[in-house]
Motif scaffolding. Structure first.
Motif, mmCIF file in Angstrom:
data_model
loop_
_atom_site.group_PDB
_atom_site.id
_atom_site.type_symbol
_atom_site.label_atom_id
_atom_site.label_comp_id
_atom_site.label_asym_id
_atom_site.label_seq_id
_atom_site.Cartn_x
_atom_site.Cartn_y
_atom_site.Cartn_z
ATOM 1 N N TYR A 187 2.510 2.915 -2.236
ATOM 2 C CA TYR A 187 2.254 3.800 -3.375
ATOM 3 C C TYR A 187 0.954 4.563 -3.207
ATOM 4 C CZ TYR A 187 3.969 4.717 -8.124
ATOM 5 O OH TYR A 187 4.524 5.261 -9.237
ATOM 6 N N LEU A 188 -0.036 3.917 -2.617
ATOM 7 C CA LEU A 188 -1.349 4.526 -2.437
ATOM 8 C C LEU A 188 -1.352 5.544 -1.304
ATOM 9 C CD1 LEU A 188 -4.294 4.425 -3.415
ATOM 10 C CD2 LEU A 188 -4.695 2.604 -1.762
ATOM 11 N N LYS A 189 -0.547 5.300 -0.276
ATOM 12 C CA LYS A 189 -0.536 6.158 0.912
ATOM 13 C C LYS A 189 0.271 7.431 0.731
ATOM 14 C CE LYS A 189 -1.270 2.368 4.132
ATOM 15 N NZ LYS A 189 -0.661 1.522 5.148
ATOM 16 N N GLY A 199 2.926 9.448 -5.201
ATOM 17 C CA GLY A 199 1.754 8.653 -4.890
ATOM 18 C C GLY A 199 0.782 8.662 -6.058
ATOM 19 N N LYS A 226 0.520 12.695 -3.805
ATOM 20 C CA LYS A 226 0.851 12.747 -5.228
ATOM 21 C C LYS A 226 2.189 13.448 -5.470
ATOM 22 C CE LYS A 226 -1.628 12.785 -9.420
ATOM 23 N NZ LYS A 226 -2.928 12.603 -9.949
ATOM 24 N N ASP A 244 0.797 -1.226 0.000
ATOM 25 C CA ASP A 244 0.000 0.000 0.000
ATOM 26 C C ASP A 244 0.833 1.282 0.000
ATOM 27 O OD1 ASP A 244 -2.404 -1.418 0.058
ATOM 28 O OD2 ASP A 244 -2.309 -1.604 2.240
ATOM 29 N N THR A 255 -5.774 4.578 -10.382
ATOM 30 C CA THR A 255 -4.474 4.302 -11.010
ATOM 31 C C THR A 255 -3.806 3.118 -10.326
ATOM 32 O OG1 THR A 255 -4.214 6.624 -11.599
ATOM 33 C CG2 THR A 255 -2.216 5.281 -11.603
ATOM 34 N N TYR A 256 -3.895 3.092 -9.009
ATOM 35 C CA TYR A 256 -3.344 2.001 -8.198
ATOM 36 C C TYR A 256 -3.959 0.666 -8.640
ATOM 37 C CZ TYR A 256 -2.399 -0.444 -3.730
ATOM 38 O OH TYR A 256 -2.004 -1.315 -2.752
ATOM 39 N N ARG A 257 -5.281 0.621 -8.762
ATOM 40 C CA ARG A 257 -5.967 -0.599 -9.210
ATOM 41 C C ARG A 257 -5.565 -0.958 -10.640
ATOM 42 N NH1 ARG A 257 -10.188 1.824 -6.362
ATOM 43 N NH2 ARG A 257 -11.113 2.624 -8.280
ATOM 44 N N SER A 315 -3.575 7.886 -7.378
ATOM 45 C CA SER A 315 -4.983 7.782 -6.992
ATOM 46 C C SER A 315 -5.380 6.308 -6.904
ATOM 47 C CB SER A 315 -5.852 8.489 -8.015
ATOM 48 O OG SER A 315 -5.782 7.813 -9.247
ATOM 49 N N SER A 316 -6.485 6.035 -6.245
ATOM 50 C CA SER A 316 -6.979 4.657 -6.129
ATOM 51 C C SER A 316 -7.240 4.007 -7.491
ATOM 52 C CB SER A 316 -8.246 4.619 -5.283
ATOM 53 O OG SER A 316 -7.953 4.943 -3.955
#
Length: 121
Positions: free
Chosen positions: A67-69, A76, A72, A65, A81-83, A78-79
């Protein structure tokens, strides 16, 4: 209990697979240099290839997690992009968890560059 009943009890539903996959993740395990080869040979754009490489490096330095936490401004994402990165890695059959490049054990000086995912879902 019948044999069919036992099979049904231990089989995953589509809903169950989704939850297990979010913990275990799909794809096989590789060292970073092997993943770089796979990514560079993919049909993704140059920018996407670089983003995936950075994503994997950041995960290996932190956790799944990290990268998500991060904000930007500190690389970092966004959710969505992460998915998307996880979906892109699944297409390539690469697990986001990398084999450490300097991993060794008592009996071996170097470790495998590839490991088949034992949790194939």
């Amino acid at each position: 209990m019948s044999e069919e009943g036992i099979e049904n009890k231990f089989s995953f539903s589509v809903h169950g697979k989704k939850h297990v996959a979010s913990i275990v993740h799909t794809g096989d395990y590789y060292k970073i240099h092997e993943v770089k080869k796979i990514i560079s040979n993919s049909s993704f754009s140059r920018r996407k290839k670089e983003s995936l490489r950075k994503f994997l490096v950041m995960i290996s330095k932190g956790n799944i997690d990290t990268y998500l936490k991060k904000p930007k401004e500190e690389a970092g994402v966004s959710s969505p992009t992460y998915r998307q990165y996880f979906q892109d890695l699944a297409i390539l059959e690469v697990n986001p968890i990398l084999i450490p490049k300097k991993l060794s054990t008592k009996n071996y000086n170097s470790f495998l560059s590839f490991l088949k995912n034992p949790f194939s879902i």
